[in-house]
Design a protein around this motif. Structure first.
Motif, short mmCIF file in Angstrom:
data_model
loop_
_atom_site.label_atom_id
_atom_site.label_comp_id
_atom_site.label_asym_id
_atom_site.label_seq_id
_atom_site.Cartn_x
_atom_site.Cartn_y
_atom_site.Cartn_z
N SER A 106 33.68 -48.79 9.61
CA SER A 106 35.12 -48.91 9.37
C SER A 106 35.53 -47.86 8.34
N TYR A 107 36.40 -46.96 8.72
CA TYR A 107 36.70 -45.82 7.85
C TYR A 107 37.39 -46.26 6.56
N TYR A 108 38.11 -47.38 6.58
CA TYR A 108 38.85 -47.80 5.39
C TYR A 108 37.93 -48.34 4.31
N ASP A 109 36.66 -48.51 4.61
CA ASP A 109 35.70 -48.94 3.59
C ASP A 109 35.17 -47.78 2.77
#
Length: 123
Positions: A106-109
């Motif tokens: 998950s890129y937002y992590d």
């Protein structure tokens, strides 16, 4: 933390490329490195991740069996070997890291990113 990708380019379908991610500022036995890609008009998606604590690797279903992530701790570098490339693999590829040791797609992590490298698969 600064990361720098390299190794992108133009390749024919079925060909191979190896991307590199230099990350001299991370804690290599703790922080993970993720690979992500973004095609024009599409959301950034996770491709692969390698965990710093034990070297475990994770892959998106779309690249399993074709891509391999590895790391060279002595060189502070992570590699993404991409084989059997398809036109749908065309995108800007980014490496990223994050605080903590969690490894995911998950890129937002992930909070620290490289500038990206273009991969184009076309005949």
């Amino acid at each position: 933390v600064q990361l720098a990708e390299s190794g992108g380019g133009l390749v024919q379908p079925g060909g191979s490329l190896r991307l590199s991610c230099a990350a001299p500022g991370i804690t290599w036995d703790y922080n993970p490195i993720g690979w992500f890609r973004q095609a024009p008009g599409k959301e950034r998606e996770g491709v692969s991740c390698i965990r710093g604590t034990d070297g475990s690797t994770y892959y998106a279903d779309s690249v399993k069996g074709r891509f391999t992530v590895s790391r060279d701790n002595a060189q502070n570098t992570v590699y993404l070997q991409m084989n059997s490339l398809k036109p749908e693999d065309t995108a800007v590829y980014y490496c990223a890291t994050r605080d903590g040791h969690y490894c995911g797609l998950s890129y937002y992590d992930f909070g620290s990113w490289g500038q990206g490298t273009q991969v184009t698969v076309s005949s």
